[in-house]
Design an enzyme around this catalytic site. Structure first.
Site, PDB file in Angstrom:
ATOM      1  N   ASP A  63      18.624  -6.573   5.276  1.00 41.01           N
ATOM      2  CA  ASP A  63      18.167  -8.121   5.050  1.00 41.01           C
ATOM      3  C   ASP A  63      19.536  -8.485   4.402  1.00 41.01           C
ATOM      4  O   ASP A  63      20.070  -7.861   3.460  1.00 41.01           O
ATOM      5  CB  ASP A  63      16.909  -7.961   4.285  1.00 41.01           C
ATOM      6  CG  ASP A  63      16.212  -6.727   3.795  1.00 41.01           C
ATOM      7  OD1 ASP A  63      17.317  -5.533   3.567  1.00 41.01           O
ATOM      8  OD2 ASP A  63      15.623  -6.600   4.161  1.00 41.01           O
ATOM      9  N   ASP A 132       3.039  -3.915   0.140  1.00 41.98           N
ATOM     10  CA  ASP A 132       2.138  -5.320   1.089  1.00 41.98           C
ATOM     11  C   ASP A 132       2.964  -6.121   2.326  1.00 41.98           C
ATOM     12  O   ASP A 132       2.291  -6.150   2.930  1.00 41.98           O
ATOM     13  CB  ASP A 132       3.063  -7.087   0.509  1.00 41.98           C
ATOM     14  CG  ASP A 132       4.329  -7.030   0.893  1.00 41.98           C
ATOM     15  OD1 ASP A 132       5.331  -6.125   1.590  1.00 41.98           O
ATOM     16  OD2 ASP A 132       4.864  -8.414   0.314  1.00 41.98           O
ATOM     17  N   HIS A 134       5.515  -5.513   3.505  1.00 43.59           N
ATOM     18  CA  HIS A 134       6.097  -6.101   4.900  1.00 43.59           C
ATOM     19  C   HIS A 134       7.798  -4.603   5.381  1.00 43.59           C
ATOM     20  O   HIS A 134       7.713  -3.737   4.722  1.00 43.59           O
ATOM     21  CB  HIS A 134       7.419  -6.741   3.581  1.00 43.59           C
ATOM     22  CG  HIS A 134       8.116  -6.530   2.764  1.00 43.59           C
ATOM     23  ND1 HIS A 134       8.054  -6.635   1.267  1.00 43.59           N
ATOM     24  CD2 HIS A 134       8.854  -5.399   2.411  1.00 43.59           C
ATOM     25  CE1 HIS A 134       9.043  -6.535   0.900  1.00 43.59           C
ATOM     26  NE2 HIS A 134       9.552  -4.967   0.704  1.00 43.59           N
ATOM     27  N   GLU A 139       7.401 -10.206   5.631  1.00 43.25           N
ATOM     28  CA  GLU A 139       6.495 -10.404   4.400  1.00 43.25           C
ATOM     29  C   GLU A 139       5.090 -10.477   5.549  1.00 43.25           C
ATOM     30  O   GLU A 139       4.965 -11.523   6.308  1.00 43.25           O
ATOM     31  CB  GLU A 139       6.634 -11.646   3.896  1.00 43.25           C
ATOM     32  CG  GLU A 139       7.759 -11.615   3.094  1.00 43.25           C
ATOM     33  CD  GLU A 139       7.882 -10.564   1.630  1.00 43.25           C
ATOM     34  OE1 GLU A 139       7.677  -9.898   1.974  1.00 43.25           O
ATOM     35  OE2 GLU A 139       8.062 -10.280   0.242  1.00 43.25           O
TER      36      GLU A 139
HETATM   37  C1  F6R Z   1      15.249  -3.428   1.621  1.00 40.03           C
HETATM   38  C2  F6R Z   1      13.879  -3.672   3.100  1.00 40.03           C
HETATM   39  C3  F6R Z   1      12.551  -3.329   1.642  1.00 40.03           C
HETATM   40  C4  F6R Z   1      12.513  -2.347   1.200  1.00 40.03           C
HETATM   41  C5  F6R Z   1      10.816  -2.881   0.617  1.00 40.03           C
HETATM   42  C6  F6R Z   1      10.879  -0.598   0.107  1.00 40.03           C
HETATM   43  O1  F6R Z   1      16.553  -3.721   3.233  1.00 40.03           O
HETATM   44  O2  F6R Z   1      14.446  -4.024   4.082  1.00 40.03           O
HETATM   45  O3  F6R Z   1      12.083  -3.489   3.355  1.00 40.03           O
HETATM   46  O4  F6R Z   1      12.480  -1.186   2.018  1.00 40.03           O
HETATM   47  O5  F6R Z   1      11.725  -3.277   0.092  1.00 40.03           O
HETATM   48  O6  F6R Z   1      11.796  -1.217  -0.889  1.00 40.03           O
HETATM   49  P1  F6R Z   1      11.689   0.212  -2.330  1.00 40.03           P
HETATM   50  O7  F6R Z   1      12.558   1.241  -1.241  1.00 40.03           O
HETATM   51  O8  F6R Z   1      13.121  -0.906  -3.046  1.00 40.03           O
HETATM   52  O9  F6R Z   1      10.601   0.305  -2.845  1.00 40.03           O
END
Ligand code: F6R
Length: 256
Positions: A63, A132, A134, A139
């Site tokens: 992303d 959440d 994702h 989301e």
């Molecule tokens: C990032 C991504 C997100 C993160 C998720 C957890 O490329 O795709 O799904 O893996 O938001 O983020 P952290 O590791 O910062 O808790």
């Protein structure tokens, strides 16, 4: 799903690093799907330390924020080059990250999907999980068949990621993310989750119903999904003793 629970994030990360290192040794030209955020940082450090050969590796990131140029300090382009790619002998042309400043976002998302297909598909997709539920930035209520596209972040995710931006009000509202369907086509998925604030999302992903309100739960349908957890992230799982038993009793040929 294979649930690997280790006492610490360090221990879980080092098993995940060994698994990726093995893939690179067995297949010199693998295609890796990569993630950003806090969770994979230690993994990237460990992979750098292992001094593997990345010359023929191709990568696709999950992303990017819409509106952030590649040199923006909070862009995922910047994150990946700073924390990982610049320390490897990877070829720049083999690195792919969604274009957050594309003039035609839809066309650039379609091109991203084509590039993944042209590379032969993703061998191993690295994932984190949002509080959440994702994966990527899919989301809750994202279509479980979705492809790479623009998404709107939830207030919770903007709040969670505000720590990188110096305040949630600075976090962009929109992102480009690989779809759930895109992620599910990877031959192998490897999800890391550490810390208590992930425990609820982890329990819902592993032991809850499959539902679009919890996109990570679709990994229950993936034939090769490995979930690496520390003790805190695993703390709300009901069948924790069983997962430990399965891991401890693995026959030698199945060990990582
Ligand atoms: C990032 C991504 C997100 C993160 C998720 C957890 O490329 O795709 O799904 O893996 O938001 O983020 P952290 O590791 O910062 O808790």
């Amino acid at each position: 799903m294979e649930i690997v629970i280790q006492p610490t994030a360090e221990a879980a990360t080092s098993i995940a690093a060994r698994l990726i290192a093995r893939l690179l040794r067995e297949k010199p030209d693998p295609v890796l799907g990569l993630a950003t955020g806090s969770t994979p940082l230690r993994l990237y450090e460990e992979l750098v330390r292992l001094r593997l050969d990345w010359r023929r590796v191709t990568t696709f990131n999950l992303d990017e924020y819409v509106g952030l140029r590649p040199d923006h300090p909070q862009s995922y382009h910047h994150f990946m080059w700073e924390n990982f790619f610049r320390h490897l002998n990877i070829a720049k042309r083999n690195v792919h990250i969604p274009d957050g400043v594309a003039r035609n976002i839809q066309a650039s998302c379609e091109r991203y999907e084509k590039q993944i297909r042209a590379a032969g598909g993703i061998d191993l997709q690295l994932l984190g999980i949002g509080a959440d539920g994702h994966i990527g930035f899919n989301e809750p209520t994202s279509s479980l068949a979705s492809r790479t596209r623009i998404k709107t972040l939830t207030p919770q995710t903007r709040k969670d990621n505000g720590r990188f931006f110096g305040g949630e009000h600075k976090v962009p509202h929109h992102v480009i993310t690989m779809g759930v369907g895109t992620i599910m086509e990877a031959r192998q998925c490897l999800l890391l989750a550490f810390g208590k604030n992930k425990s609820r999302a982890v329990a819902a992903m592993v032991e809850g119903p499959i539902a679009a309100v919890n996109p990570a739960s679709i990994l229950q349908m993936h034939p090769q999904a490995k979930i690496f957890l520390d003790a805190s992230a695993a703390s709300k799982l009901q069948r924790i003793d069983y997962y430990h038993r399965v891991f401890d009793d693995k026959p030698d040929w199945q060990r990582i």
